[in-house]
Design a protein around this motif. Structure first.
Motif, short mmCIF file in Angstrom:
data_model
loop_
_atom_site.label_atom_id
_atom_site.label_comp_id
_atom_site.label_asym_id
_atom_site.label_seq_id
_atom_site.Cartn_x
_atom_site.Cartn_y
_atom_site.Cartn_z
N ASP A 160 1.31 9.56 -5.22
CA ASP A 160 1.69 10.91 -4.77
C ASP A 160 2.65 11.58 -5.75
OD1 ASP A 160 0.13 10.49 -2.53
OD2 ASP A 160 1.82 10.05 -1.19
N HIS A 180 0.84 -1.21 0.00
CA HIS A 180 0.00 0.00 0.00
C HIS A 180 0.87 1.25 0.00
CE1 HIS A 180 -4.24 -1.37 0.97
NE2 HIS A 180 -3.55 -2.50 0.87
N GLN A 227 0.98 4.05 -2.85
CA GLN A 227 0.63 5.41 -2.48
C GLN A 227 1.74 6.39 -2.87
OE1 GLN A 227 -2.47 6.40 -1.14
NE2 GLN A 227 -1.60 8.32 -1.86
#
Length: 175
Positions: free
Chosen positions: A20, A12, A16
């Motif tokens: 980003d 995860h 992420q």
């Protein structure tokens, strides 16, 4: 990241970080630079039947394969396999149908193959158990990698501005 719920927190975090930095699309396009050429329901039927004939020769015949614009990926259905039984005279006739979400009409061949293999495996194995995934891996050795990458793509689509990366109308500036 609803499509990655069963994965580790480390996974995860990595995904992420790619989100980003705006790099998830680049990673996917790097792995899968172009879309498959299967555009019509007839071509999809031929594609799936060829796979079936290569790996599940004694499986039930498939009567219909199509892209389904009503199928919602949000409902966690990438494709469906249905069995329809009808009484014809004194006999019970069974038809097998496979429907694949239209969003995959312009996607990499690996994603289409993964979904087709998954639905074909349901001809032999009803449940998502060890035997089911063994059959998927026999038909497509990279099944689990393609499934993960497909989940990454669905995560990309879920983001604001996350459009279809392999849409033929998409310009290079948008990619």
């Amino acid at each position: 990241m609803k499509y990655l719920k069963g994965y580790s927190p480390d996974t995860h975090n990595k995904v992420q970080l790619l989100l980003d930095r705006g790099q998830l699309a680049d990673v996917l396009l790097g792995r899968y630079p172009k879309a498959h050429g299967v555009r019509t329901d007839k071509a999809l039927y031929d594609y799936v039947v060829d796979l079936k004939n290569s790996y599940i020769r004694n499986g039930a015949p498939i009567s219909k394969v199509m892209f389904d614009s009503k199928m919602q990926v949000i409902a966690h259905a990438l494709g469906t396999h249905t069995t329809i039984s009808r009484v014809q005279g004194m006999k019970l006739k069974t038809k097998h149908e496979i429907r694949i979400a239209t969003v995959f009409r312009s996607a990499p061949e690996a994603f289409l193959r993964m979904i087709a293999v998954h639905e074909l495996a349901h001809l032999k194995e009803r449940e998502h158990d060890k035997a089911f995934y063994y059959l998927c891996e026999r038909m497509e050795p990279n099944y689990h990698q393609y499934e993960f990458d497909l989940r990454l793509y669905l995560t990309h689509l879920d983001q604001p501005g996350g459009g279809n990366l392999w849409d033929p109308t998409r310009t290079l500036a948008e990619a």
